[in-house]
Design a protein around this motif. Structure first.
Motif, PDB file in Angstrom:
ATOM      1  N   THR A   1       0.828  -1.217   0.000  1.00 29.71           N
ATOM      2  CA  THR A   1       0.000   0.000   0.000  1.00 29.71           C
ATOM      3  C   THR A   1       0.857   1.261   0.000  1.00 29.71           C
ATOM      4  O   THR A   1       0.370   2.343   0.327  1.00 29.71           O
ATOM      5  N   ARG A   2       2.116   1.117  -0.390  1.00 28.78           N
ATOM      6  CA  ARG A   2       2.999   2.275  -0.477  1.00 28.78           C
ATOM      7  C   ARG A   2       2.436   3.264  -1.487  1.00 28.78           C
ATOM      8  O   ARG A   2       1.930   2.893  -2.536  1.00 28.78           O
ATOM      9  N   TRP A   3       2.513   4.567  -1.130  1.00 20.76           N
ATOM     10  CA  TRP A   3       1.995   5.565  -2.051  1.00 20.76           C
ATOM     11  C   TRP A   3       3.124   6.370  -2.697  1.00 20.76           C
ATOM     12  O   TRP A   3       4.287   6.290  -2.290  1.00 20.76           O
ATOM     13  N   SER A   4       2.759   7.131  -3.708  1.00 16.71           N
ATOM     14  CA  SER A   4       3.747   7.889  -4.475  1.00 16.71           C
ATOM     15  C   SER A   4       4.489   8.865  -3.580  1.00 16.71           C
ATOM     16  O   SER A   4       3.919   9.450  -2.661  1.00 16.71           O
ATOM     17  N   GLU A   5       5.752   9.056  -3.906  1.00  9.40           N
ATOM     18  CA  GLU A   5       6.571   9.966  -3.117  1.00  9.40           C
ATOM     19  C   GLU A   5       6.527  11.390  -3.634  1.00  9.40           C
ATOM     20  O   GLU A   5       6.997  12.308  -2.969  1.00  9.40           O
TER      21      GLU A   5
END
Length: 710
Positions: A560-564
């Motif tokens: 579930t990592r999101w955009s940096e």
């Protein structure tokens, strides 16, 4: 695989951290969708609840005192600071035909200087009505010398003075003659502001409250006829002072408010498609402990005359964003039969100090403070220069403006009684009090009625003697996560279960140690590289001890990592995401504690794990997150905390937590669980003497500190 796990603690030497390539855009897209859906759901919940229980005037008047207290608390002003001597000082005067400008400063608290100009009319009947004008973000700097925002906004107090008002115009904390700080979380990385419950909005409100104290001392002022106005940042401060203090009898905030949906979810301009919060510094927000929408701030002004001014193409205060809370506030005015006391002035134009907005504010003040409904106009006349309006020739050496965020709130200091018998009884009563404060002030944003876990097996993969099961579950509405259970293939029921809460580097190590055979279960689009030696070592250990290892990646990590970076302006998105959580009365770290708690609950639903001892572990900030998860999950038998920060000043960041306790006391709250705390040296170990001293007083042995190097 479990580099800082129990395998390391008992059997394995430490190995260097291995960094891997970041997740691909296709992997972050899923995290972005889930995050945005969560923000939409949360803002809708808060908006729907805002003032929904107020049906009658009696309802409102019963709740209003508590709402006022909550509001002051969220500004960091409850209880109110001492009203110390203002030490008001006039440093000079500027004379014009129609008014005198007094250049003055006062100290709202010792060392906290407020620079201001007081415009006193020459042809008015005294005592006269007064206006407190609070500036927005429009500083004048010449040759690196700050003249304050009062210079750019001087046409406002000049008009008021020309038309029979006394007007006090204040510089802001950040953009005054003595620069302070408004951007702690916006760009400075001062996330501990959230942990301390600090916002510069509280300073701006306090300065304005003390300015009212000063106006009340002036013989030229009719203290029963005081109005407050300002635009942009000053519009926000107008709201803060009017909601916090009943003395302003007429209120005109201009371009200073929008609802949570506009701030958190959706603006109008392309650069604010993910909310206008990225266009605002920290002075625009209170610490939303009690999960308010902004309609409640407006309602606290009722039934005093209130004019909300805004422009129809203002991209940081969009039209829908102020219409929605205005509709709620108007209903409270109607309960007082005072609908005519509330109005919305919408003019053509962008986020700009236009003549139309100024004239509307002048008319409103005239109507309610002077009973004058005649036409108003502005004259274009010469004004004093910045140099003429400057208060200080030399800045005071004792000013704390630049560092007031370090001292305005004090972290909780919990002193341990020296006598062991006294300490034991004291802790017996103090520990439940601290837990209650954590529930009510720190983790108030957790769900009251969480959805069902809906735990379900997504993958069951066996490879070369290892078995990995992946389970999906619901942490909160709109937050679906995955955890993994790893055992030797021939182990039906583990003898011990250890749950690892993984941060970003921990996730990269986990997937690299499992290798490509488990790619789908790990929800990866690219194949991770396998470390065959570590795979064989882990297999041997799991077979011999018959342990089970579980792993969970809280929201924003792993699958579930999101955009940096923001897709709209290419700037780093992380700080604005973290700021959005705070507007919802949460922090990202605080909700990750909730995610770990829910993963623990899921594990307890699996038949194979019934009655299996459960340990929990994490590293760095994640060590703090698992520590707090364990405080609310009594069946965790042991904690392994690897290099946790010694203070929430460094992390993890929970709302208001430093006003309650710090990490050493949280460790003590975990007693009587077994705690293993791994540090690199004596200096790091020394930071944990508080819980060590407490357990000595308790004549127990829950906590052990082990030095393991970096």
């Amino acid at each position: 695989m479990l580099r800082y796990g129990i395998l390391v603690a008992i059997l394995l030497p430490l190995v260097p951290v291995r960094l891997h390539a970041a997740d691909t855009p296709s992997e972050t897209a899923r995290g972005d969708r889930l995050r945005d859906a969560y923000f939409r759901h949360q803002t809708r919940m808060i908006a729907d609840a805002d003032l929904a229980d107020i049906k009658t005037r009696a309802d409102w008047e019963k709740k209003r005192p508590e709402y006022r207290r909550q509001f002051l608390d969220m500004l960091g002003l409850w209880p109110l600071p001492p009203r110390t001597d203002l030490h008001a000082t006039i440093t000079g005067k500027v004379e014009t035909d129609l008014f005198t400008v007094e250049k003055l400063h006062f100290q709202s608290s010792p060392g906290l200087y407020v620079t201001a100009n007081l415009y006193v009319p020459k042809r008015a009947k005294l005592p006269a009505p007064a206006i407190l004008y609070v500036c927005g973000h429009a500083n004048t700097v010449i040759d690196k010398v700050s003249y304050g925002s009062k210079v750019n906004y001087q046409h406002h107090p000049a008009w008021f003075a020309e038309h029979g008002y006394v007007c006090l115009i204040l510089d802001t904390l950040e953009l005054g003659e003595i620069p302070g700080e408004h951007h702690g979380t916006y760009r400075r990385g001062m996330w501990w502001w959230q942990a301390l419950g600090y916002t510069p909005a509280g300073i701006e409100c306090w300065n304005a409250m003390r300015a009212l104290n000063y106006l009340e001392t002036r013989k030229e002022v009719d203290a029963k006829r005081i109005g407050v106005t300002g635009r942009s940042g000053g519009g926000a401060t107008s709201w803060w002072i009017a909601a916090a203090d009943d003395r302003p009898q007429c209120i005109v905030p201009v371009a200073g408010i929008a609802d949570l949906y506009s701030h958190v979810v959706e603006g109008v301009a392309p650069r604010f498609r993910q909310g206008v919060i990225s266009g605002h510094c920290d002075c625009m927000y209170f610490v939303n402990t009690y999960r308010w929408d902004f309609g409640r701030v407006m309602a606290l002004c009722a039934p005093r005359p209130l004019l909300l001014g805004n422009s129809d193409t203002d991209d940081i205060f969009p039209v829908a964003g102020y219409w929605r809370p205005a509709a709620k506030a108007k209903r409270i005015y109607e309960l007082y039969d005072a609908a005519d006391h509330f109005a919305l002035m919408e003019t053509k134009g962008p986020h700009k100090d236009t003549p139309e907005l100024r004239l509307g504010a002048y008319r409103w003040m005239n109507r309610w403070l002077k009973n004058d409904t005649g036409a108003v106009s502005e004259r274009n006349v010469p004004r004093p220069t910045p140099q003429q309006l400057k208060v200080f020739d030399r800045l005071p050496a004792d000013a704390i403006n630049a560092t007031v965020h370090e001292s305005f709130h004090k972290p909780a200091r919990i002193e341990l009684p020296h006598a062991p018998a006294v300490a034991r009884e004291w802790w017996k009563g103090r520990a439940p009090e601290l837990m209650e404060q954590l529930r009510s002030r720190v983790f108030h944003g957790w769900p009251d009625n969480p959805p069902p876990l809906n735990t379900r097996l997504a993958q069951d993969v066996k490879h070369n003697g290892l078995r990995l099961r992946a389970y999906d579950f619901v942490s909160e509405d709109q937050v679906e996560l995955r955890f993994w259970l790893l055992t030797a293939e021939n182990v039906e029921k583990p003898t011990l279960l250890v749950l690892n809460a993984l941060d970003g580097p921990g996730w990269q190590e986990w997937i690299a140690d499992l290798g490509p055979a488990f790619k789908e279960a790990l929800q990866l689009s690219a194949e991770p590289k396998l470390d065959e030696a570590r795979f064989a070592q882990n297999l041997k250990t799991l077979q011999f001890h018959q342990w089970g290892f579980a792993a969970v990646t809280p929201r924003g990590i792993g699958p579930t990592r999101w955009s940096e970076v923001s897709p709209f302006d290419g700037k780093p998105a992380g700080q604005q995401i973290r700021r959005r959580f705070a507007l919802l009365g949460q922090t990202l770290d605080g909700q990750r504690v909730w995610d770990v708690r829910r993963a623990l609950s899921c594990l307890r639903t699996l038949p194979d794990l019934k009655d299996v001892p459960l340990w929990l572990q994490g590293k760095n900030d994640m060590a703090g997150i698992v520590l707090y998860a364990a405080l609310f999950e009594p069946d965790v038998a042991r904690l392994d905390l690897w290099h946790p920060p010694a203070s929430h000043r460094q992390g993890p960041i929970f709302l208001n937590v430093l006003r309650v306790l710090d990490m050493p006391q949280a460790v003590a709250l975990s007693f009587p669980r077994t705690v293993r705390l791994y540090v690199k040296d004596d200096a790091e170990a020394k930071a944990w003497q508080w819980p060590m001293q407490l357990q000595k007083a308790l004549a127990q042995d829950h906590l052990q500190i082990r030095q393991v190097g970096e």
